[in-house]
Design a protein around this motif. Structure first.
Motif, PDB file in Angstrom:
ATOM      1  N   THR A  88       2.315   5.480  16.798  1.00  0.00           N
ATOM      2  CA  THR A  88       0.855   5.600  16.813  1.00  0.00           C
ATOM      3  C   THR A  88       0.392   6.548  17.910  1.00  0.00           C
ATOM      4  OG1 THR A  88       0.565   3.373  15.897  1.00  0.00           O
ATOM      5  CG2 THR A  88      -1.306   4.328  17.090  1.00  0.00           C
ATOM      6  N   ASP A 110       8.974   4.452   7.259  1.00  0.00           N
ATOM      7  CA  ASP A 110       7.944   3.522   6.823  1.00  0.00           C
ATOM      8  C   ASP A 110       6.940   3.278   7.946  1.00  0.00           C
ATOM      9  OD1 ASP A 110       7.364   1.335   4.530  1.00  0.00           O
ATOM     10  OD2 ASP A 110       6.972   0.443   6.497  1.00  0.00           O
ATOM     11  N   MET A 146       4.566   6.269   8.201  1.00  0.00           N
ATOM     12  CA  MET A 146       3.508   6.293   7.188  1.00  0.00           C
ATOM     13  C   MET A 146       2.448   5.245   7.477  1.00  0.00           C
ATOM     14  SD  MET A 146       5.426   6.992   3.559  1.00  0.00           S
ATOM     15  CE  MET A 146       6.908   8.005   3.506  1.00  0.00           C
ATOM     16  N   GLN A 147       2.883   4.064   7.872  1.00  0.00           N
ATOM     17  CA  GLN A 147       1.930   3.010   8.188  1.00  0.00           C
ATOM     18  C   GLN A 147       1.028   3.442   9.345  1.00  0.00           C
ATOM     19  OE1 GLN A 147       3.544  -0.634   9.864  1.00  0.00           O
ATOM     20  NE2 GLN A 147       1.948  -1.853   8.888  1.00  0.00           N
ATOM     21  N   ARG A 206      -1.619   6.131   8.313  1.00  0.00           N
ATOM     22  CA  ARG A 206      -2.766   5.597   7.582  1.00  0.00           C
ATOM     23  C   ARG A 206      -3.734   4.877   8.526  1.00  0.00           C
ATOM     24  NH1 ARG A 206      -4.632   7.753   4.247  1.00  0.00           N
ATOM     25  NH2 ARG A 206      -5.325   6.088   2.868  1.00  0.00           N
ATOM     26  N   THR A 207      -3.196   4.349   9.628  1.00  0.00           N
ATOM     27  CA  THR A 207      -4.030   3.638  10.592  1.00  0.00           C
ATOM     28  C   THR A 207      -4.724   4.600  11.549  1.00  0.00           C
ATOM     29  OG1 THR A 207      -2.550   1.729  10.502  1.00  0.00           O
ATOM     30  CG2 THR A 207      -4.041   1.872  12.391  1.00  0.00           C
ATOM     31  N   CYS A 232       0.761  12.941   2.373  1.00  0.00           N
ATOM     32  CA  CYS A 232       1.817  13.251   3.323  1.00  0.00           C
ATOM     33  C   CYS A 232       2.790  14.222   2.672  1.00  0.00           C
ATOM     34  CB  CYS A 232       2.553  11.982   3.783  1.00  0.00           C
ATOM     35  SG  CYS A 232       3.475  11.123   2.493  1.00  0.00           S
ATOM     36  N   SER A 241       7.616   3.388   0.213  1.00  0.00           N
ATOM     37  CA  SER A 241       6.710   3.545   1.353  1.00  0.00           C
ATOM     38  C   SER A 241       5.492   4.375   0.982  1.00  0.00           C
ATOM     39  CB  SER A 241       7.456   4.182   2.527  1.00  0.00           C
ATOM     40  OG  SER A 241       8.465   3.336   3.034  1.00  0.00           O
ATOM     41  N   ARG A 296       3.235   2.267  -1.039  1.00  0.00           N
ATOM     42  CA  ARG A 296       2.644   1.187  -0.248  1.00  0.00           C
ATOM     43  C   ARG A 296       1.417   1.667   0.538  1.00  0.00           C
ATOM     44  NH1 ARG A 296       6.986   0.029   2.525  1.00  0.00           N
ATOM     45  NH2 ARG A 296       7.711  -1.376   0.906  1.00  0.00           N
ATOM     46  N   TYR A 297       1.496   2.885   1.074  1.00  0.00           N
ATOM     47  CA  TYR A 297       0.447   3.326   1.988  1.00  0.00           C
ATOM     48  C   TYR A 297      -0.529   4.348   1.384  1.00  0.00           C
ATOM     49  CZ  TYR A 297       3.507   0.966   5.264  1.00  0.00           C
ATOM     50  OH  TYR A 297       4.274   0.025   5.883  1.00  0.00           O
ATOM     51  N   TYR A 298      -0.152   4.993   0.282  1.00  0.00           N
ATOM     52  CA  TYR A 298      -1.020   6.050  -0.242  1.00  0.00           C
ATOM     53  C   TYR A 298      -1.574   5.805  -1.625  1.00  0.00           C
ATOM     54  CZ  TYR A 298       0.254   8.781   3.829  1.00  0.00           C
ATOM     55  OH  TYR A 298       0.419   9.206   5.119  1.00  0.00           O
TER      56      TYR A 298
END
Length: 267
Positions: free
Chosen positions: A175, A217, A220-221, A224-225, A233, A259, A262-264
């Motif tokens: 992050t 993973d 990517m998480q 998105r945050t 991506c 992944s 899950r996120y996109y």
């Protein structure tokens, strides 16, 4: 008087799906398993996500690859890119990427002028520029024009995050690194609205990195945050994993595709 010159090629065929500056987009640089349809199809059909497989453009044009509803795409070396080349390429494929912009390498013609020329011809949203960048050296001032153009929705900005920066399974560290990218882009307008974080590690290299699939993973998480405006991506395809990898290429692809979904995926 001589007849007027023919008009430049128009927008791509309506058979290709429309794109916008904020449509969820997955760029796969190359393909997985040397165009293995079974592998690459796992990245296609994710709800709301447009997938483009980009392969290198040659002097006489390159073969294109698409599977299912994906977009064929050419990757063009920045040092050769002119407006004429971009127009010609986009008359034959729906999307192009430019690899890569950095302080010692730029477009053959002025990048911002090329984008403006594409806008004049109705070809905006159909080009993405790869940027080589490190948060420890956030010198993007020399590329502020193209970042601003991308921020207006005319093009996409794919910034490359390399393993030394984000290969970790510790989300707080990921992050912090991605926040550095976001804040540096924000210095030059609304570029984050068109930015696409790029996982700059090919599967063939993953055998040298511990916990790499978990790291992808987590990356990517975190993306998105950190900035929900990053609508998509980019990943690097590879023909196989390295000889000492703890897993097979199909296992790696299945994990990466899960992944991305899950996120996109658009819920």
């Amino acid at each position: 008087p001589p007849p007027p010159p023919p008009p430049p090629p128009g927008p791509p065929s309506p058979a290709w799906p429309p794109l916008s500056g904020t449509a969820p987009l997955l760029i796969v640089y190359g393909t997985f398993g040397a165009r293995d349809d079974t592998l690459n199809r796992q990245f296609v059909g994710i709800p709301g996500v447009t997938t483009a497989f980009c392969e290198s453009y040659g002097i006489d044009g390159a073969p294109t690859y698409a599977v299912g509803g994906s977009l064929p795409c050419w990757n063009i070396n920045a040092s050769t890119l002119t407006l004429e080349l971009a127009i010609s390429a986009l008359s034959r494929v729906p999307f192009i990427t430019v690899d890569e912009l950095r302080p010692d390498k730029t477009c053959r013609d002025d990048c911002t002028t090329i984008v403006k020329g594409l806008i004049d011809r109705g070809l905006e949203h159909r080009i993405a520029f790869y940027f080589s960048y490190s948060p420890s050296n956030p010198n993007w001032a020399d590329r502020s024009g193209i970042i601003t153009a991308c921020g207006s929705g005319a093009c996409r900005l794919a910034f490359e995050t390399y393993p030394s920066v984000v290969t970790t399974t510790q989300p707080p560290l990921v992050t912090v690194a991605l926040q550095g990218f976001r804040d540096s882009i924000a210095k030059f307008g609304n570029g984050n609205a068109a930015a696409i974080p790029t996982w700059g590690l090919a599967p063939s290299e993953w055998n040298n990195v511990s916990h790499n699939l978990a790291a992808a993973d987590a990356w990517m998480q975190a993306a998105r945050t950190v900035d929900p405006d990053w609508h998509g991506c980019a990943l690097y395809g590879a023909p196989d994993v390295g000889p000492t990898s703890a897993y097979t290429l199909p296992q790696a692809v299945a994990s990466l595709a899960a992944s991305v979904a899950r996120y996109y995926a658009v819920k």
